[in-house]
Design a protein around this motif. Structure first.
Motif, PDB file in Angstrom:
ATOM      1  N   MET A   1     -10.260  -1.865  -6.114  1.00 21.63           N
ATOM      2  CA  MET A   1      -9.052  -2.223  -6.833  1.00 21.63           C
ATOM      3  C   MET A   1      -8.885  -1.247  -8.002  1.00 21.63           C
ATOM      4  O   MET A   1      -9.807  -1.000  -8.757  1.00 21.63           O
ATOM      5  N   ASN A   2      -7.725  -0.695  -8.147  1.00 25.66           N
ATOM      6  CA  ASN A   2      -7.526   0.246  -9.242  1.00 25.66           C
ATOM      7  C   ASN A   2      -7.283  -0.480 -10.565  1.00 25.66           C
ATOM      8  O   ASN A   2      -7.129  -1.708 -10.603  1.00 25.66           O
ATOM      9  N   ILE A   3      -7.249   0.260 -11.628  1.00 21.65           N
ATOM     10  CA  ILE A   3      -7.136  -0.322 -12.967  1.00 21.65           C
ATOM     11  C   ILE A   3      -5.835  -1.099 -13.137  1.00 21.65           C
ATOM     12  O   ILE A   3      -5.835  -2.198 -13.703  1.00 21.65           O
ATOM     13  N   ALA A   4      -4.735  -0.570 -12.675  1.00 22.12           N
ATOM     14  CA  ALA A   4      -3.447  -1.253 -12.832  1.00 22.12           C
ATOM     15  C   ALA A   4      -3.440  -2.593 -12.097  1.00 22.12           C
ATOM     16  O   ALA A   4      -2.970  -3.600 -12.633  1.00 22.12           O
ATOM     17  N   ARG A   5      -3.973  -2.624 -10.888  1.00 17.88           N
ATOM     18  CA  ARG A   5      -4.040  -3.881 -10.134  1.00 17.88           C
ATOM     19  C   ARG A   5      -4.987  -4.865 -10.795  1.00 17.88           C
ATOM     20  O   ARG A   5      -4.716  -6.061 -10.827  1.00 17.88           O
ATOM     21  N   SER A   6      -6.106  -4.369 -11.298  1.00 20.09           N
ATOM     22  CA  SER A   6      -7.056  -5.238 -11.987  1.00 20.09           C
ATOM     23  C   SER A   6      -6.419  -5.866 -13.216  1.00 20.09           C
ATOM     24  O   SER A   6      -6.574  -7.064 -13.472  1.00 20.09           O
ATOM     25  N   PHE A   7      -5.704  -5.068 -13.977  1.00 18.26           N
ATOM     26  CA  PHE A   7      -5.044  -5.580 -15.177  1.00 18.26           C
ATOM     27  C   PHE A   7      -3.972  -6.601 -14.803  1.00 18.26           C
ATOM     28  O   PHE A   7      -3.858  -7.652 -15.435  1.00 18.26           O
ATOM     29  N   GLN A   8      -3.204  -6.304 -13.773  1.00 16.99           N
ATOM     30  CA  GLN A   8      -2.153  -7.229 -13.332  1.00 16.99           C
ATOM     31  C   GLN A   8      -2.766  -8.555 -12.866  1.00 16.99           C
ATOM     32  O   GLN A   8      -2.252  -9.624 -13.187  1.00 16.99           O
ATOM     33  N   ALA A   9      -3.864  -8.499 -12.138  1.00 19.60           N
ATOM     34  CA  ALA A   9      -4.532  -9.716 -11.675  1.00 19.60           C
ATOM     35  C   ALA A   9      -5.075 -10.512 -12.858  1.00 19.60           C
ATOM     36  O   ALA A   9      -4.957 -11.744 -12.892  1.00 19.60           O
ATOM     37  N   TRP A  10      -5.652  -9.835 -13.831  1.00 20.07           N
ATOM     38  CA  TRP A  10      -6.177 -10.502 -15.019  1.00 20.07           C
ATOM     39  C   TRP A  10      -5.043 -11.192 -15.783  1.00 20.07           C
ATOM     40  O   TRP A  10      -5.188 -12.342 -16.191  1.00 20.07           O
ATOM     41  N   ARG A  11      -3.937 -10.478 -15.943  1.00 16.20           N
ATOM     42  CA  ARG A  11      -2.801 -11.037 -16.670  1.00 16.20           C
ATOM     43  C   ARG A  11      -2.215 -12.243 -15.933  1.00 16.20           C
ATOM     44  O   ARG A  11      -1.863 -13.256 -16.544  1.00 16.20           O
TER      45      ARG A  11
END
Length: 47
Positions: A1-11
């Protein structure tokens, strides 16, 4: 999972957790959810 997807999932998990925390104890009980389960449920919702 890339950083943008990880951040979106966290949010998204954080938003889901906040929404569930706004429910009353009675509403959570009607759904079969305890307050202690909310973080786990929020994380599972984004998977």
């Amino acid at each position: 999972m890339n950083i943008a997807r990880s951040f979106q999932a966290w949010r998204q998990a954080r938003n889901t957790e906040a929404e569930l925390n706004r429910l009353s104890h009675r509403e959570l009980a009607d759904l079969g959810i305890s307050r202690a389960d909310i973080p786990m449920i929020a994380r599972q919702a984004v998977r």
